[in-house]
Design an enzyme around this catalytic site. Structure first.
Site, short mmCIF file in Angstrom:
data_model
loop_
_atom_site.label_atom_id
_atom_site.label_comp_id
_atom_site.label_asym_id
_atom_site.label_seq_id
_atom_site.Cartn_x
_atom_site.Cartn_y
_atom_site.Cartn_z
N ASN A 1 1.76 10.05 8.54
CA ASN A 1 3.11 10.57 8.34
C ASN A 1 3.94 10.46 9.89
OD1 ASN A 1 2.51 10.56 5.66
ND2 ASN A 1 3.49 12.59 5.16
N GLU A 19 0.89 -1.24 0.09
CA GLU A 19 0.07 0.02 -0.03
C GLU A 19 0.86 1.17 -0.03
OE1 GLU A 19 -3.39 2.38 2.76
OE2 GLU A 19 -2.54 0.32 3.32
#
Length: 399
Positions: free
Chosen positions: A385, A244
């Site tokens: 992130n 992914e």
């Protein structure tokens, strides 16, 4: 990986480019160009066109129905798909669950599900995140209780992309609460039209329907819908997440956006005889975005070079995820900058009827804003992130 010295690779590029120019459905390309939302029928048509060519499952090995391309050919194919403006392939089938099935599934499961995925006949959704389990995915409470020859599924999945188009969904489900939270998770599949499943649309700030909440209430599925071993779902999910996170790169699409922005900046005046491309602040941001894509591309090539045949990207995929999503946000911010600067220039005439029709920003401002909003979420989904930087620090750098 060397993409520049093999003449056969350029022949392959020409073949792919010709297919998208002449044989891919033109109506789908036009809708994608306008940034229009695709219907389920559009998605099926787009992906079936690739499936009929044998190109949808581009990274699959030959023994599972893939084209058997080298990593270089896969990379070129992705570049050309993005360059042509083909809608992004829904990754949940061919990129996510397909490799799980052919790596960990039984022969019967492979025979049942792989053909529909690689041919583009069946759509899939991913049931991972929950209202109380996002970045801390191992805290999920979605349950699968074994009753005879069935599992009974209960719980809620959220931020489920493309569920409105899907025929099937694969879920991480808790099958055991007795040990470590990662050890009690299993990987289970269900049809989307099973009794007890409710799909609730989540409309995003740009007015689009890409996300959903999916609720399961006493949904019964056959026991052979369990993929692999019970309690091994966390291991399988980490294998999937490597695929992914590298799938976010989309180098070709980013290059195309940068070229479009250079065209815009060369055409949009900022006053007098100057153009937007001459504005130092805008030019600096455009250069920085170009450098970000260059760095992303080199990183992707390094990661892919380390992948063995049939293997999965490792923990370094987190680096790709961070670089890809930050680069996407840099690029889409430039569309807002271009529209904003031009809007200031034209504000005095904005009360004139029909003023927008002659405004240079009219063609790119609305889709640019929509894309900008969409990329705000990229640094959140697929593992934030911040989480990825933690993985990089601990597992890549050993800090």
């Amino acid at each position: 990986m060397d993409l520049s010295t093999d003449p056969k690779l350029e022949d392959f590029r020409a073949e792919v480019r010709a297919f998208f120019a002449h044989d891919f459905p033109k109506d789908i390309l036009e809708k994608a160009r306008r940034g229009a939302s695709l219907t389920t029928e559009d998605v099926r048509k787009s992906e079936k066109a690739l499936g009929d060519k044998g190109w949808l499952a581009a990274a699959w090995p030959v023994e599972h129905g893939g084209p058997g391309w080298s990593l270089e050919e896969q990379y070129v194919f992705d570049e050309e798909l993005e360059r042509a403006g083909v809608p992004t392939v829904t990754p949940m089938g061919v990129i996510y669950v397909g490799p799980i099935l052919y790596t960990f599934g039984t022969d019967a499961q492979k025979e049942r599900w792989l053909p529909g995925i690689r041919e583009g006949r069946e759509g899939w959704a991913q049931g991972y995140s929950e209202p109380e389990a996002g970045s801390d995915l191992a805290s999920l409470q979605f349950s699968a209780v074994r009753e005879g020859d069935e599992y009974v599924l209960n719980g809620t999945k959220i931020w489920t992309s493309a569920a409105q188009h899907a025929d099937w969904i694969f879920c991480l489900a808790r099958t055991d609460n007795s040990g470590k939270k990662q050890e009690g998770i299993s990987f289970i599949i269900s049809e989307m039209d099973r009794p007890g499943i409710t799909v609730t649309p989540i409309i995003t700030i740009d007015g689009k329907h890409a996300l959903n909440q999916v609720t399961f209430e006493n949904v019964r599925v056959p026991a052979d819908y369990l993929i692999g071993e019970e309690g091994k779902g966390w291991t399988y999910s980490q294998y999937l997440l490597g695929h992914e996170r590298t799938s976010y790169a989309r180098i070709g699409g980013k290059r195309k956006q940068l070229a479009h922005l250079r065209e815009i900046a060369s055409a949009v005046p900022t006053g007098g005889n100057s153009r937007l491309i001459d504005d130092p602040a805008f030019a600096r941001k455009l250069t920085e975005a170009n450098l970000a894509v260059d760095a992303l591309e080199m990183t992707v090539l390094r990661v892919l070079s380390a992948v063995k045949d049939g293997g999965a990207p490792g923990k370094e995929a987190s680096i790709v995820k961070v670089l890809a999503t930050t680069a996407a946000q840099q690029i889409t911010t430039l569309y807002l900058d271009a529209a904003g600067l031009n809007g200031v220039r034209g504000f005095a005439d904005s009360v004139t009827p029909g003023w927008l029709a002659d405004d240079p920003s009219a063609a790119f401002a609305a889709p640019g804003v929509s894309t900008y909003f969409g990329t705000r979420a990229q640094s959140i989904y697929g593992g934030t992130n911040e989480i990825q930087r933690g993985i990089i620090a601990k597992r890549v750098l050993g800090l």
